[in-house]
Design a protein around this motif. Structure first.
Motif, PDB file in Angstrom:
ATOM      1  N   GLN A  52      13.524  -3.022  -8.583  1.00 19.49           N
ATOM      2  CA  GLN A  52      13.764  -1.617  -8.874  1.00 19.49           C
ATOM      3  C   GLN A  52      14.672  -1.020  -7.798  1.00 19.49           C
ATOM      4  O   GLN A  52      14.824  -1.605  -6.718  1.00 19.49           O
ATOM      5  CB  GLN A  52      12.432  -0.866  -8.928  1.00 19.49           C
ATOM      6  CG  GLN A  52      11.509  -1.321 -10.045  1.00 19.49           C
ATOM      7  CD  GLN A  52      10.144  -0.667  -9.974  1.00 19.49           C
ATOM      8  OE1 GLN A  52       9.749  -0.112  -8.942  1.00 19.49           O
ATOM      9  NE2 GLN A  52       9.402  -0.733 -11.076  1.00 19.49           N
ATOM     10  N   PRO A  53      15.271   0.151  -8.047  1.00 22.97           N
ATOM     11  CA  PRO A  53      16.231   0.709  -7.074  1.00 22.97           C
ATOM     12  C   PRO A  53      15.706   0.804  -5.647  1.00 22.97           C
ATOM     13  O   PRO A  53      16.440   0.551  -4.695  1.00 22.97           O
ATOM     14  CB  PRO A  53      16.542   2.095  -7.660  1.00 22.97           C
ATOM     15  CG  PRO A  53      16.350   1.914  -9.135  1.00 22.97           C
ATOM     16  CD  PRO A  53      15.216   0.957  -9.285  1.00 22.97           C
ATOM     17  N   GLU A  54      14.436   1.170  -5.471  1.00 27.77           N
ATOM     18  CA  GLU A  54      13.870   1.289  -4.121  1.00 27.77           C
ATOM     19  C   GLU A  54      12.920   0.144  -3.808  1.00 27.77           C
ATOM     20  O   GLU A  54      12.112   0.240  -2.872  1.00 27.77           O
ATOM     21  CB  GLU A  54      13.131   2.629  -3.971  1.00 27.77           C
ATOM     22  CG  GLU A  54      13.954   3.848  -4.313  1.00 27.77           C
ATOM     23  CD  GLU A  54      15.217   3.952  -3.471  1.00 27.77           C
ATOM     24  OE1 GLU A  54      15.164   3.583  -2.274  1.00 27.77           O
ATOM     25  OE2 GLU A  54      16.246   4.404  -4.005  1.00 27.77           O
ATOM     26  N   GLY A  55      12.995  -0.944  -4.562  1.00 25.02           N
ATOM     27  CA  GLY A  55      12.093  -2.074  -4.349  1.00 25.02           C
ATOM     28  C   GLY A  55      12.334  -2.758  -3.020  1.00 25.02           C
ATOM     29  O   GLY A  55      13.401  -2.650  -2.409  1.00 25.02           O
ATOM     30  N   ILE A  56      11.324  -3.500  -2.565  1.00 31.71           N
ATOM     31  CA  ILE A  56      11.354  -4.183  -1.269  1.00 31.71           C
ATOM     32  C   ILE A  56      11.451  -5.685  -1.494  1.00 31.71           C
ATOM     33  O   ILE A  56      10.758  -6.251  -2.339  1.00 31.71           O
ATOM     34  CB  ILE A  56      10.086  -3.866  -0.449  1.00 31.71           C
ATOM     35  CG1 ILE A  56      10.001  -2.372  -0.152  1.00 31.71           C
ATOM     36  CG2 ILE A  56      10.057  -4.684   0.857  1.00 31.71           C
ATOM     37  CD1 ILE A  56      11.112  -1.848   0.744  1.00 31.71           C
TER      38      ILE A  56
ATOM     39  N   LEU B 238       7.549   3.521  10.969  1.00 33.07           N
ATOM     40  CA  LEU B 238       7.564   3.848  12.400  1.00 33.07           C
ATOM     41  C   LEU B 238       6.374   4.727  12.770  1.00 33.07           C
ATOM     42  O   LEU B 238       5.758   4.538  13.830  1.00 33.07           O
ATOM     43  CB  LEU B 238       8.872   4.541  12.763  1.00 33.07           C
ATOM     44  CG  LEU B 238      10.092   3.636  12.932  1.00 33.07           C
ATOM     45  CD1 LEU B 238      11.370   4.469  13.081  1.00 33.07           C
ATOM     46  CD2 LEU B 238       9.930   2.715  14.130  1.00 33.07           C
ATOM     47  N   GLY B 239       6.042   5.676  11.914  1.00 33.22           N
ATOM     48  CA  GLY B 239       4.871   6.510  12.186  1.00 33.22           C
ATOM     49  C   GLY B 239       3.594   5.707  12.231  1.00 33.22           C
ATOM     50  O   GLY B 239       2.705   5.964  13.064  1.00 33.22           O
TER      51      GLY B 239
ATOM     52  N   SER C  18       0.830  -1.206   0.000  1.00 31.16           N
ATOM     53  CA  SER C  18       0.000   0.000   0.000  1.00 31.16           C
ATOM     54  C   SER C  18       0.869   1.262   0.000  1.00 31.16           C
ATOM     55  O   SER C  18       0.534   2.261  -0.654  1.00 31.16           O
ATOM     56  CB  SER C  18      -0.929   0.004   1.219  1.00 31.16           C
ATOM     57  OG  SER C  18      -1.793  -1.104   1.202  1.00 31.16           O
ATOM     58  N   TYR C  19       1.984   1.241   0.729  1.00 29.31           N
ATOM     59  CA  TYR C  19       2.919   2.371   0.757  1.00 29.31           C
ATOM     60  C   TYR C  19       3.456   2.654  -0.646  1.00 29.31           C
ATOM     61  O   TYR C  19       3.542   3.807  -1.076  1.00 29.31           O
ATOM     62  CB  TYR C  19       4.056   2.053   1.722  1.00 29.31           C
ATOM     63  CG  TYR C  19       5.209   3.025   1.690  1.00 29.31           C
ATOM     64  CD1 TYR C  19       5.130   4.249   2.356  1.00 29.31           C
ATOM     65  CD2 TYR C  19       6.401   2.711   1.007  1.00 29.31           C
ATOM     66  CE1 TYR C  19       6.197   5.143   2.328  1.00 29.31           C
ATOM     67  CE2 TYR C  19       7.457   3.594   0.985  1.00 29.31           C
ATOM     68  CZ  TYR C  19       7.361   4.814   1.645  1.00 29.31           C
ATOM     69  OH  TYR C  19       8.411   5.699   1.619  1.00 29.31           O
ATOM     70  N   GLN C  20       3.805   1.605  -1.381  1.00 26.26           N
ATOM     71  CA  GLN C  20       4.288   1.799  -2.750  1.00 26.26           C
ATOM     72  C   GLN C  20       3.212   2.412  -3.628  1.00 26.26           C
ATOM     73  O   GLN C  20       3.486   3.286  -4.452  1.00 26.26           O
ATOM     74  CB  GLN C  20       4.753   0.457  -3.321  1.00 26.26           C
ATOM     75  CG  GLN C  20       6.008  -0.090  -2.662  1.00 26.26           C
ATOM     76  CD  GLN C  20       6.372  -1.482  -3.170  1.00 26.26           C
ATOM     77  OE1 GLN C  20       5.502  -2.267  -3.552  1.00 26.26           O
ATOM     78  NE2 GLN C  20       7.656  -1.797  -3.169  1.00 26.26           N
TER      79      GLN C  20
ATOM     80  N   ASP D 215      17.536   3.192  -0.689  1.00 26.76           N
ATOM     81  CA  ASP D 215      17.563   3.991   0.537  1.00 26.76           C
ATOM     82  C   ASP D 215      16.427   3.526   1.446  1.00 26.76           C
ATOM     83  O   ASP D 215      15.252   3.679   1.106  1.00 26.76           O
ATOM     84  CB  ASP D 215      17.392   5.465   0.190  1.00 26.76           C
ATOM     85  CG  ASP D 215      17.427   6.369   1.422  1.00 26.76           C
ATOM     86  OD1 ASP D 215      17.710   5.864   2.533  1.00 26.76           O
ATOM     87  OD2 ASP D 215      17.169   7.575   1.263  1.00 26.76           O
ATOM     88  N   PRO D 216      16.746   2.981   2.621  1.00 26.36           N
ATOM     89  CA  PRO D 216      15.681   2.461   3.488  1.00 26.36           C
ATOM     90  C   PRO D 216      14.987   3.533   4.318  1.00 26.36           C
ATOM     91  O   PRO D 216      13.941   3.264   4.917  1.00 26.36           O
ATOM     92  CB  PRO D 216      16.426   1.486   4.406  1.00 26.36           C
ATOM     93  CG  PRO D 216      17.797   2.092   4.526  1.00 26.36           C
ATOM     94  CD  PRO D 216      18.084   2.726   3.186  1.00 26.36           C
ATOM     95  N   ALA D 217      15.555   4.733   4.395  1.00 25.72           N
ATOM     96  CA  ALA D 217      15.067   5.733   5.351  1.00 25.72           C
ATOM     97  C   ALA D 217      13.612   6.137   5.130  1.00 25.72           C
ATOM     98  O   ALA D 217      12.834   6.176   6.099  1.00 25.72           O
ATOM     99  CB  ALA D 217      15.982   6.959   5.337  1.00 25.72           C
ATOM    100  N   PRO D 218      13.167   6.478   3.916  1.00 25.84           N
ATOM    101  CA  PRO D 218      11.767   6.915   3.768  1.00 25.84           C
ATOM    102  C   PRO D 218      10.759   5.865   4.218  1.00 25.84           C
ATOM    103  O   PRO D 218       9.818   6.184   4.963  1.00 25.84           O
ATOM    104  CB  PRO D 218      11.656   7.200   2.261  1.00 25.84           C
ATOM    105  CG  PRO D 218      13.044   7.495   1.815  1.00 25.84           C
ATOM    106  CD  PRO D 218      13.918   6.592   2.647  1.00 25.84           C
TER     107      PRO D 218
END
Length: 324
Positions: A175-179, A231-232, A50-52, A222-225
């Motif tokens: 993809q570069p930011e894929g999970i 966490l929120g 859902s985030y994606q 990048d895992p930060a976003p």
């Protein structure tokens, strides 16, 4: 599940009623599908997919599952497939394993596994099958385009050399930011999975974001976003415990979901129709019972004693007085 080579099958090649044995039982609800897909991981699949969608509504990225068993997690994942995307599932199912060690694992753990059972289960919840690759997972990079996937679920062989290959494939296809999600990375009966996954953290740049009791979720981007957004979301939930600690120089979220409230499940097309409430039975009023005959009067204790012990004249006088 584990990983001959049968050509891939496109989604349009099998729709409801095609490719699945009509004699197989059809699950009437998601919980009827056998498999190991715990509530905390259902919530995280739902959250990441859902985030994606929410952070990149115009973007496109395919979905991939390596190792499918009877389809529980695949059924769940297929709900998040968007127009223009492709969902590929790769598994050996009932085909012979490519080597003796993998064959032994298949015989030990998945002796009842069949492709038809997967198809019957999947088509109970979806109109079409995903793209099916019935082959060892080592062939997947020849069936899926590089850097085309936004989400990859690795749940195939538990043997180190096979997991190592699945990790390399996931890195190439994401993809570069894929999970990527790895199953059984901490199970005591799967040390090969643990060794391969943590080895990838140390040597390939895989960055863990969150772990549950059974799965590790991470990215080569990048895992930060995603981590901050997750966490929120976790701060607002009372049914999930979470903590954060530093691992390999980065914050890692740990989750326990023993009381987790699962997200909405896919609905089965075989769900039994609700039966109308039966009409209440008419209340039967029992006929009045006949009146009981009057009980004979019993003589009082005083009257009996007077009759037995006193002269008749005295007894009659006492009884008349008490009666009066």
């Amino acid at each position: 599940m584990s990983q001959t080579s049968t050509p891939a099958q496109s989604p349009a090649a099998a729709t409801a009623g095609e490719g699945a044995d009509e004699l197989l039982p059809r699950p009437t609800r998601f919980a009827d599908v056998k498999g190991w897909f715990w509530p905390a991981d259902q919530l995280l699949f739902d959250w990441f997919l859902s985030y994606q969608r929410d952070t990149d509504p115009e973007g496109r990225g395919d979905l991939l599952e390596l190792g499918a068993y009877l389809g529980k997690s695949a059924i769940f994942t297929g709900v998040y497939l968007r127009d223009g995307e492709e969902f590929t599932v790769c598994d050996l199912w009932d085909s012979p394993a490519p080597d003796d060690s993998n064959s032994a694992e298949m015989d030990r753990s998945y002796s009842t596994l069949t492709r038809r059972a997967f198809e019957a289960n999947y088509l109970s919840f979806h109109d079409e099958l995903p793209t099916m690759v019935q082959a060892p997972t080592s062939v997947i990079t020849s069936r899926v385009r590089p850097h085309s996937c936004r989400f990859v679920h690795v749940d195939a062989s538990h043997l180190y050399e096979h997991v190592h290959g699945d990790i390399e494939a996931a890195q190439e296809l994401l993809q570069p930011e894929g999970i990527v999600s790895f199953d059984d990375f901490r199970a005591e009966h799967c040390p090969g999975v643990s060794a391969a996954v943590w080895g990838a953290v140390a040597t390939t740049g895989l960055k863990p974001i969150v772990i549950t009791g059974t799965k590790l979720y991470g990215t080569w981007g990048d895992p930060a976003p995603a981590r901050e957004a997750l966490l929120g979301w976790l701060e607002k939930r009372e049914d999930l415990w979470h903590g954060v600690e530093e691992v390999a120089g980065l914050p890692l979220i740990r989750i326990k979901g023993t009381k987790a409230k699962v997200p909405a499940h896919p609905a089965s097309r075989h769900e039994p129709e609700a039966q109308p409430e039966p009409d209440p039975e008419p209340r039967v009023v029992p006929a009045s019972a006949p009146a009981a005959p009057p009980r004979p009067r019993r003589r009082s204790r005083t009257r009996r004693l007077a009759k037995d012990l006193l002269p008749p004249i005295v007894a009659r006088a006492i009884v008349r007085r008490r009666t009066a």
